[in-house]
Design a protein around this motif. Structure first.
Motif, PDB file in Angstrom:
ATOM      1  N   LEU A  60       0.724  -1.211   0.019  1.00 19.39           N
ATOM      2  CA  LEU A  60      -0.288   0.031  -0.315  1.00 19.39           C
ATOM      3  C   LEU A  60       1.037   1.288  -0.205  1.00 19.39           C
ATOM      4  O   LEU A  60       1.728   1.520   1.192  1.00 19.39           O
ATOM      5  N   GLU A  62       0.899   5.254  -0.644  1.00 18.64           N
ATOM      6  CA  GLU A  62       0.167   6.492  -0.563  1.00 18.64           C
ATOM      7  C   GLU A  62       1.292   7.420  -0.755  1.00 18.64           C
ATOM      8  O   GLU A  62       2.737   7.470   0.832  1.00 18.64           O
ATOM      9  N   SER A 137       2.608   7.532   2.974  1.00 14.87           N
ATOM     10  CA  SER A 137       2.348   6.218   3.739  1.00 14.87           C
ATOM     11  C   SER A 137       3.491   4.993   2.984  1.00 14.87           C
ATOM     12  O   SER A 137       2.828   5.102   1.540  1.00 14.87           O
ATOM     13  N   GLU A 183      -3.097   0.445   7.846  1.00 14.62           N
ATOM     14  CA  GLU A 183      -3.949   0.267   7.127  1.00 14.62           C
ATOM     15  C   GLU A 183      -4.691   0.563   7.156  1.00 14.62           C
ATOM     16  O   GLU A 183      -5.891   0.953   6.497  1.00 14.62           O
ATOM     17  N   PHE A 186      -4.948   4.631   5.237  1.00 20.87           N
ATOM     18  CA  PHE A 186      -4.617   3.849   3.521  1.00 20.87           C
ATOM     19  C   PHE A 186      -6.208   3.490   2.863  1.00 20.87           C
ATOM     20  O   PHE A 186      -6.653   3.961   1.966  1.00 20.87           O
ATOM     21  N   TRP A 190      -8.001   5.930   0.104  1.00 18.39           N
ATOM     22  CA  TRP A 190      -8.982   4.828  -0.877  1.00 18.39           C
ATOM     23  C   TRP A 190     -10.071   4.719  -1.185  1.00 18.39           C
ATOM     24  O   TRP A 190     -10.788   4.916  -2.160  1.00 18.39           O
TER      25      TRP A 190
END
Length: 497
Positions: A60, A62, A137, A183, A186, A190
């Motif tokens: 992931l 970002e 991140s 997470e 994120f 998202w």
């Protein structure tokens, strides 16, 4: 008081303090982590790439900026390679921050990665561009996470051929249960960027250390980090050392820092000597005087660009992340910070702060009550030497918004006399005075020059509001029809028999 009573009282105080932190930040404590400070691009980029190259299940990623340059392409290729090998790759970038880099995503998407752009322009929401995804991140396999102020760009490495030094910035590496919090953060953006619910693909990782921390996932209008910053300024007892790239503080935060300094707290503020956003520097300096008068020590970085956003309090608490000390970060953007409540990590951060001050120039009030850069060694300011590093130039919608708020504050104060204006604001007021007079002359002599743009904006806003109203009415009608069909299916509200 007995020892048992003292321990009980201390535990109650600590519990209340923990509750205060949690309520202010909107983030609960996560224990059992390991945290490592990563310095500048030399410390961050290799660690990021190593984690990406070691990914087995998912990544992931970002970032506000993915630049179409050597560093950007290096990361894109690393992500594409993992996607081709079967690793799930999710990349989230901000449309405004990365609007010059959209062409480079084709290869990554073709490799199988899922890429989303946050908040591209929309006709029906003319001012939505003011909200940006400013987070930075990375999470790999639910095992390791990174939070920082660095974006994916060669600017952070500098360019010796152009006399551009590497940018000064700070990030952290996290192992442990807090990676799961990253997470969730994120997934929050998202979902906001694409509408589909993001699937959390891992359970919290086992304990990896003894560090307590809070992952502060800032969202527009929530002001969690702002409340936390005010709280920390209020309860710091010995020192509060701040580093910020785009300092345009609110009156409340300026007062909080000033009150702490007057109460004997060693409050220091380190900001860039020259910003990559030229308009920010005069706005930052306009806020120096009340801080200096209260005893806050202000320093300006002598290098190319200081981009870090950190805080250290009492060598017990530290914050690292993406949030700048301005309203755009506190109120308008999606931001991500980590507040670490660990004396060993805070000590590392404090030591680095003192090393940073060795490359900074202190700002003082002269005997004539003027704000002035000074150097105890008698050396002129860094930007006065032709051989010294040049400043990089860039921009940001969020920082522009924060600057606009600061300009509005100065103009309002000039009209209402609600606060004392400093000499640093004289140039700002002169510019705005001249601009306003010019606008008035244009309106008087050539009214159509102003009328047509105003009419165009009015049409745009009117149509946008109409589109939004239509969508709301349609959604309302759909809900009404759904409820009616549900009642009919259940036999509710029909004729009596």
């Amino acid at each position: 008081m007995t020892a048992e009573a003292f321990d009980s009282s201390r535990a109650q105080i600590l519990d209340r303090l923990d509750r205060a932190y949690a309520r202010a930040a909107g983030a609960s404590i996560t224990e059992g982590n390991s945290v490592r400070m990563l310095l500048d691009s030399q410390g961050n980029f290799p660690a990021w790439l190593a984690a990406i190259n070691g990914a087995q299940r998912y990544i992931l990623f970002e970032s506000y900026i993915f630049a179409n340059d050597a560093i950007g392409r290096q990361f894109i290729e690393a992500l594409a390679e993992k996607a081709r090998s079967g690793v799930r790759v999710h990349v989230l970038y901000d449309w405004f921050g990365s609007h010059w880099s959209r062409s480079m995503w084709r290869g990554l998407v073709a490799a199988g990665a899922n890429v989303r752009s946050f908040n591209p322009p929309s006709f029906d929401t003319p001012l939505s561009w003011l909200t940006r995804d400013h987070r930075k991140s990375i999470v790999v396999d639910g095992r390791i996470g990174f939070v920082s102020g660095l974006c994916v760009s060669s600017k952070w490495q500098g360019d010796s051929t152009k006399r551009l030094e590497a940018w000064r910035d700070t990030g952290i590496e996290i192992l442990g249960p807090a990676v799961h919090d990253l997470e969730h953060a994120f997934g929050q953006v998202w979902t906001a960027a694409g509408g589909a619910q993001f699937e959390i693909v891992a359970k919290p990782h086992p304990r990896a250390g003894t560090v307590r921390l809070r992952v502060i996932a800032g969202v527009p209008n929530a002001a969690g980090t702002y409340r936390l910053d005010l709280l920390v300024a209020s309860i710091a007892r010995e020192h509060l050392w701040l580093t910020d790239a785009y300092f345009i503080a609110t009156a409340a935060y300026t007062q909080a820092l000033s009150a702490a300094a007057r109460d004997g707290v060693d409050v220091r503020l380190l900001v860039p000597g020259a910003s990559d956003v030229p308009a920010v520097s005069p706005l930052s300096r306009a806020g120096y005087r009340p801080l200096l008068e209260a005893g806050v020590r202000v320093f300006e970085w002598n290098g190319t660009m200081l981009h870090a956003k950190t805080a250290v309090a009492d060598r017990l608490w530290a914050r690292v992340g993406s949030t700048n000390l301005n309203l755009a970060s506190w109120m308008a953007n999606y931001e991500l910070d980590v507040a670490v409540e660990d004396d060993q990590f805070a000590e590392v951060m404090a030591d680095q702060y003192e090393r940073d001050l060795a490359n900074a120039t202190e700002i003082i009030l002269t005997p004539r009550n003027r704000v002035q850069r000074t150097d105890p060694k008698g050396i002129a300011a860094a930007d006065e030497h032709p051989g010294n590093p040049r400043r990089a130039i860039a921009g940001s919608a969020g920082r522009a918004a924060a600057g606009a708020v600061s300009v509005g504050s100065a103009l309002g104060a000039a009209l209402t006399n609600r606060r004392k204006l400093g000499p640093a604001e004289a140039g700002l007021l002169t510019t705005m005075s001249a601009f306003t007079v010019v606008i008035a002359l244009i309106a008087a002599l050539w009214p159509r020059v102003l009328a047509w743009p105003i009419a165009a904006l009015a049409i745009w806003f009117g149509v946008a509001w109409g589109i939004k109203a239509f969508s709301l009415w349609r959604a309302r009608g759909a809900r009404h029809r759904q409820r009616k069909a549900e009642r009919a299916r259940l036999g509710v509200g029909g004729p009596r028999v």
